[in-house]
Design an enzyme around this catalytic site. Structure first.
Site, mmCIF file in Angstrom:
data_model
loop_
_atom_site.group_PDB
_atom_site.id
_atom_site.type_symbol
_atom_site.label_atom_id
_atom_site.label_comp_id
_atom_site.label_asym_id
_atom_site.label_seq_id
_atom_site.Cartn_x
_atom_site.Cartn_y
_atom_site.Cartn_z
ATOM 1 C CE LYS A 50 -9.356 42.875 -21.233
ATOM 2 N NZ LYS A 50 -11.153 41.361 -21.592
ATOM 3 N N GLY B 60 -8.470 39.772 -35.599
ATOM 4 C CA GLY B 60 -8.482 38.627 -34.676
ATOM 5 C C GLY B 60 -7.906 38.102 -35.701
HETATM 6 P P1 AMP Z 1 -7.303 46.695 -28.149
HETATM 7 O O1 AMP Z 1 -8.806 46.614 -28.529
HETATM 8 O O2 AMP Z 1 -7.091 45.039 -27.582
HETATM 9 O O3 AMP Z 1 -6.364 46.853 -29.154
HETATM 10 O O4 AMP Z 1 -7.227 47.539 -27.488
HETATM 11 C C1 AMP Z 1 -7.810 48.994 -27.691
HETATM 12 C C2 AMP Z 1 -8.648 49.739 -26.716
HETATM 13 O O5 AMP Z 1 -7.155 49.916 -25.880
HETATM 14 C C3 AMP Z 1 -8.853 51.577 -27.008
HETATM 15 O O6 AMP Z 1 -10.234 51.512 -27.388
HETATM 16 C C4 AMP Z 1 -7.931 51.958 -26.179
HETATM 17 O O7 AMP Z 1 -8.421 53.587 -25.912
HETATM 18 C C5 AMP Z 1 -7.206 51.187 -25.374
HETATM 19 N N1 AMP Z 1 -6.024 51.839 -24.420
HETATM 20 C C6 AMP Z 1 -5.100 52.114 -25.062
HETATM 21 N N2 AMP Z 1 -4.172 52.611 -24.931
HETATM 22 C C7 AMP Z 1 -5.075 52.389 -22.958
HETATM 23 C C8 AMP Z 1 -4.505 53.511 -21.540
HETATM 24 N N3 AMP Z 1 -3.536 53.655 -21.591
HETATM 25 N N4 AMP Z 1 -5.854 53.225 -20.770
HETATM 26 C C9 AMP Z 1 -6.540 52.752 -21.039
HETATM 27 N N5 AMP Z 1 -7.725 52.344 -21.987
HETATM 28 C C10 AMP Z 1 -6.103 52.544 -23.374
#
Ligand code: AMP
Length: 420
Positions: free
Chosen positions: A225, A399
């Site tokens: 996100k 975090g």
């Molecule tokens: P974060 O916790 O914000 O670093 O997000 C990590 C998560 O984002 C991981 O579980 C990934 O599987 C997911 N992610 C990364 N790229 C994508 C994508 N293109 N579509 C859906 N999920 C994604």
């Protein structure tokens, strides 16, 4: 460095014959009571060993997971005590069945040189986080519970402080939380407080790269996100020469630019945020790079075919950055003097969509400059690929590392400042 001004290091503290409360972050992943990754435990060992070698008696404390009741056997630190014993065969690890109370105070007083007392999960008490548990019928009821908890949090902090004479914080991963064991208990120790080696190392590497980076300074941001990381990206735009964006957040930004990203994961409610990031970057010296090709599929499973595209077809979703993007980002990273990376480039948990994240990790290892990996998924990824020993620093805090990079004060660090 300035961020550590007014903070004693463990080596500045008088430890001889003293009980030393060591707040660590042993929040390790468990699978049916088995530790699947002991990175965080290993990282705290130099501080514990230093304390013992200098006559101190460590009383080690941590949280683990998100227990909802006291006790919650599935969140017990018992397996951690066993792992710590294995990692320190020449020391004796004693496990305390609670983290406060007369029995634990007695155990702390009976500690002998070479022994370590590991307390049970701090979060068995809601006072640790200061967040009331349970269901409330109204906002007023919740506010009253919160107020009452604030009072009992002080008592809880005092009970924790009764276990030691000196306080050492080595729990970088929790420093962005003003919890009882991170902040409320610290004033009880006067000036007998300081940071452990891990906390010092984290602040040194993360602080240096953000506040005094060698240029070109490149950030690689990925993950789910954009809304989670807006503060960090905005702060990095002011400091970096280039930012390479990947992961699902890239599709929100591409969509805000008017690109059709078909069925890719887009945060519709974050469009204004995405546009403001694009504007900010356009009016800065920082170049914001977005993926130029994508590995796509119509479903996220192991069988639906995937392909590489530059423009999305109907029903396709971007699940990883494509080979041209890997090459582009890799070249930018290899030429940098400092690199900060947070967040995977795709759904790296599935090997079909891990190549983009692997390419970033590999380029980091090929960069001659300072390379720092923020915690969380990117830290897990680089260790999963076996490349963690080829970068300058892998943070233990997700975090916390983002808040430090964003320029926020970390309550756990501020509590350590003398006269601060
Ligand atoms: P974060 O916790 O914000 O670093 O997000 C990590 C998560 O984002 C991981 O579980 C990934 O599987 C997911 N992610 C990364 N790229 C994508 C994508 N293109 N579509 C859906 N999920 C994604």
């Amino acid at each position: 460095m300035a961020y550590l001004d007014g903070i004693k290091r463990v080596e500045d503290l008088d430890l001889d014959g003293k009980r030393v409360f060591v707040r660590v972050d042993f929040n390790v992943p468990l699978d049916n009571g088995v530790i699947t990754d002991d990175f965080r435990i290993r990282q705290a060992i130099p501080t514990i060993q230093y304390i013992i070698r200098n006559g101190g008696l460590p009383v080690v404390a941590s949280h683990l997971g998100r227990p909802k009741a006291n006790p919650s056997p599935e969140f017990s630190l018992k397996p951690v005590a066993e792992r710590l014993s294995e990692l320190l065969p020449e020391r004796e690890v004693i496990f305390a069945e609670d983290c406060i109370g007369d029995g634990v105070v007695e155990q702390s007083k009976r500690l002998e040189p070479g022994q370590i007392l590991l307390l049970e999960n701090l979060r068995f008490y809601e006072e640790e986080e200061g967040k009331p548990r349970g269901k409330f019928n109204s906002d007023e009821e919740k506010a009253a519970a919160k107020k009452a908890l604030k009072e009992s949090q002080k008592k809880f902090a005092e009970s924790l402080a009764a276990l030691a004479d000196v306080y050492v914080n080595d729990a970088f991963g929790t420093c962005h939380r003003a919890h009882a064991s991170m902040a409320t208990m610290v004033p009880f120790f006067g000036e007998n407080k300081g940071c452990g080696y891990l906390l010092e190392k984290e602040i040194k590497f993360l602080g240096n790269i953000v506040y005094d980076p060698e240029h070109p300074f490149v950030a690689v941001m990925g993950g789910a996100k954009v809304s989670d990381k807006i503060g960090v990206i905005e702060s990095l735009i002011e400091k970096c020469d280039q930012i390479c964006i990947g992961g699902a957040m890239a599709y929100t930004l591409l969509s805000a630019k008017g690109v059709d990203v078909a069925s890719s994961r887009v945060e519709k409610e974050a469009m204004d945020i995405a546009k403001s990031i694009l504007d900010k970057a356009a009016n800065s010296k920082c170049e914001l790079l977005l993926p130029v090709d994508h590995v796509v599929s119509t479903a996220l499973d192991d069988t639906t075919p995937c392909e590489t595209v530059e423009a999305f077809g109907a029903g396709q979703m971007g699940l990883d950055v494509g080979p041209k993007t890997r090459e582009l980002y890799g070249n930018v990273i290899r030429k940098a003097k400092s690199v900060f990376w947070n967040g995977p480039m795709g759904v790296f948990e599935n090997p079909r969509y891990a190549d983009g994240t692997i390419a970033i990790a590999k380029a980091m290892t090929e960069c001659a400059g300072t390379t720092v990996v923020g915690g969380g998924d990117s830290a897990a990824a680089i260790r999963q690929f076996g490349m963690d020993d080829k970068v300058t620093h892998v943070s233990t805090g997700g975090g916390a590392s983002l808040e430090l990079v964003e320029g926020k004060a970390l309550p756990g660090v501020e509590a350590l400042r003398i006269n601060g």
